[in-house]
Design an enzyme around this catalytic site. Sequence first.
Site: not given
Length: 343
Positions: A27, A226, A29
């Site tokens: 990922d 995250d 961001d």
Amino acid sequence: MSVSGVRTRPEGSGRALSEAYDTALLDLDGVVYAGGSAIAHAVESLAVARERGMHLAYVTNNALRTPDAVAAHLTELGIPTGAEDVITSAQAVARLISEQVPPGSRVLVIGGEGLRVALRERGLVPVESADDDPAAVVQGYGGPELTWGRFAEASYAVARGVPWFASNTDLTIPSGRGIAPGNGAAVEVVRIATGAEPQVAGKPLPPMHKETILRTGAKRPLVVGDRLDTDIEGAFNGGVDSLLVLTGVTDGARLLAAPPQHRPTYVDADLRGLLTVQPDVVEEGDGFRCGGWTATAAAGSLELAGEGAAMDGLRALCAAAWTAAGDGVCTLDADKALARLGL
């Protein structure tokens, strides 16, 4: 590590994750960057992982930018990347739409350039108005410049029965100034106005996993993210392993309360976790030990004894919390235990 298919503790790995898996599906961001700036240790860690032979692919629910733009940004940050190694929810939703409407169909776009480029790649024609006779409506994150009138255009078309698609439904997105509203918040605006439900392509749903595997050819992938409700659940739905890093929206309390589909295979502070072995969490008496820490589920709370690395303590707490919760959600108070770890 699991009971009846339910994960009850993080796993260990005797080899560095960069050597145990052929491809990292990262990922962006909250993992590689936040607000345009690289997250601490990301650039160096990814460079070492690449040197060890791990293929790095960047998989993002953010549909705003094109793969070319994302690759250029990563390269500027010191992470050499080609557009072919960037997979976006815009690409996934464009494929989903192309499978349901005729070639050359018009699609009303509520979002940024990433969506328009992905639609053209699939032979579809982006349009701007509900009055342009669209065969579909697609919504993706458009940044702070997306005006209220764009949501109205989507609502007009959806209310007329035009099929509605969304790149993703993340309610929030990390930024350099904090947590901002994501595409899911914009989707809610149209849902409230129309009462309709969109088809969603992005993580954690199958269209995004399909797009990622098609474009990367990964044989033994590791999802790195995250967010529990997109990255980790997406890995769970795809039947692949995952690494949660604590550089984005997930904190220790959310991790301990994770239901089965949100429990990662591995947990680490940041992307340095790709370069190291992962310690085992072992059952010991009434509790679970990792490194110098032992965690137990007591009456009403999680207890932590010992000392050592904070991540080892968190892994031990995960085992105690997830075992106590089974296939549910742990409701035991963990504040004191997490405070001991500085989390």
